[in-house]
Design a protein around this motif. Structure first.
Motif, short mmCIF file in Angstrom:
data_model
loop_
_atom_site.label_atom_id
_atom_site.label_comp_id
_atom_site.label_asym_id
_atom_site.label_seq_id
_atom_site.Cartn_x
_atom_site.Cartn_y
_atom_site.Cartn_z
N UNK A 154 0.79 -1.22 0.00
CA UNK A 154 0.00 0.00 0.00
C UNK A 154 0.82 1.27 0.00
N UNK A 155 2.12 1.16 -0.29
CA UNK A 155 2.99 2.34 -0.29
C UNK A 155 2.47 3.42 -1.23
N UNK A 156 2.16 3.05 -2.46
CA UNK A 156 1.78 4.05 -3.46
C UNK A 156 0.56 4.84 -3.01
N UNK A 157 -0.46 4.16 -2.54
CA UNK A 157 -1.68 4.83 -2.11
C UNK A 157 -1.43 5.72 -0.89
N UNK A 158 -0.61 5.23 0.04
CA UNK A 158 -0.34 5.99 1.26
C UNK A 158 0.44 7.26 0.95
N UNK A 159 1.43 7.17 0.06
CA UNK A 159 2.22 8.35 -0.28
C UNK A 159 1.38 9.35 -1.05
N UNK A 160 0.56 8.87 -1.97
CA UNK A 160 -0.30 9.80 -2.71
C UNK A 160 -1.22 10.58 -1.78
N UNK A 161 -1.70 9.91 -0.74
CA UNK A 161 -2.61 10.59 0.18
C UNK A 161 -1.86 11.53 1.12
N UNK A 162 -0.73 11.08 1.67
CA UNK A 162 -0.03 11.87 2.68
C UNK A 162 0.90 12.92 2.09
N UNK A 163 1.45 12.63 0.91
CA UNK A 163 2.45 13.54 0.32
C UNK A 163 2.17 13.77 -1.17
N UNK A 164 1.10 14.47 -1.47
CA UNK A 164 0.76 14.71 -2.89
C UNK A 164 1.81 15.54 -3.62
N UNK A 165 2.69 16.21 -2.87
CA UNK A 165 3.75 17.00 -3.51
C UNK A 165 4.87 16.13 -4.07
N UNK A 166 4.93 14.87 -3.68
CA UNK A 166 5.98 13.96 -4.14
C UNK A 166 5.64 13.45 -5.54
N UNK A 167 6.60 13.50 -6.45
CA UNK A 167 6.44 12.89 -7.77
C UNK A 167 6.64 11.39 -7.61
N UNK A 168 5.67 10.61 -8.03
CA UNK A 168 5.68 9.17 -7.78
C UNK A 168 5.80 8.41 -9.09
#
Length: 290
Positions: free
Chosen positions: A48-62
């Protein structure tokens, strides 16, 4: 959520590239610590890393990859960055406050410097990583146009690279992958005339994740990398010596040889032996007679 630090004055010139796989908790703790734009390369995590980072850190380019590219994922991140410098960090490491900006200034002042390796403080106790003492005492000395002891290797989680140089040698390749990915890049940079240096005045914190390979598996992975790098860059006698040494180490070396075997054809296609001067520096680092 912890507020992200204010971008440093160097943020327009540097990107932090983080490669990760199945370490969601570590990432959520370290991402806010970075003082430059971040590109996260996710190597097909299943936690669930991708979903968690998108939610918590939308400023990060993923960059969410569909399979595990290992360290080659960092190369894909560098291609996306578009900045003259790239700082590598693991999901459990980060540059000390203000030090990334200082490292960029050092790179600007030393145009032959391709890789700056920072001082590494490990664990919550902030103990100096033993590899730093080795780098500080490098037998290669300190070239006049470099900011510290010359190196023929580096630690990826604590390195700032010049994008031009890194990409010119192909970055981390899809053959070695991880671990041990730094050696081939360092050999090619040296062969091309670029410099690498240890700079003790800037710091990276590394608090190793609890989600790590067991030591035996990691050692086998390192031997796999050494064998494949030797095939790609060492003369034939050097390859033979690496294989012999792997056999003498017992189980980790033998397992590393077995794990290297499927990638030998790809390594041979990338074979380009390093010049004599680089081999001489390797002998010096190994303590062998000139």
């Amino acid at each position: 959520m912890t507020a992200a630090p204010e971008p440093s004055s160097a943020s327009s010139d540097v990107t932090v590239v983080v490669a990760s796989r199945d370490r969601r908790a570590d990432l959520l703790a370290t991402l806010p610590r970075h003082e430059a734009p971040v590109i996260l390369v996710d190597n097909a995590s299943s936690d669930g890393t991708v979903e968690a980072v998108r939610e918590a850190h939308p400023e990060v380019t993923l960059l969410a990859l569909d399979r595990n590219h290992g360290a080659h994922g960092r190369t894909l991140g560098v291609a996306r960055a578009g900045t003259p410098f790239v700082a590598f960090a693991d999901d459990d490491s980060w540059w000390a406050p203000g030090d990334l900006a200082r490292a960029v200034e050092i790179m600007r002042a030393h145009p032959r410097l391709a890789v700056l390796n920072a001082r590494i403080l490990v664990d919550p106790e902030e103990e100096l990583d033993p590899v730093c003492a080795e780098m500080a005492q490098s037998p290669l000395g300190a070239a006049e146009d470099l900011p510290g002891p010359s190196l023929l290797g580096f630690v990826a989680c604590a390195a700032l690279v010049r994008t031009e140089a890194f990409e010119a040698v192909g970055g981390f390749d899809p053959v070695v992958r991880f671990p041990g990915e730094e050696e081939r890049v360092a050999l090619d940079l040296a062969a091309a005339g670029w410099g690498m240096a240890y700079v003790d005045s800037v710091t990276v914190h590394h608090h190793p994740s609890s989600r790590r390979d067991d030591p035996g598996r990691r050692q086998a992975g390192i031997w796999r990398a050494r064998v494949l790098t030797a095939v790609m860059r060492h003369p034939v006698p050097g390859i033979v010596e690496v294989v012999r040494t792997a056999v003498r180490t017992g189980r980790p070396g033998m397992e590393g040889l077995l794990r290297a075997a499927p990638d030998l054809p790809a390594a041979l296609r990338r074979r380009r032996p390093i010049p004599e001067q680089v081999r001489a520096d390797l002998r010096l680092l190994a303590g062998e007679p000139a």
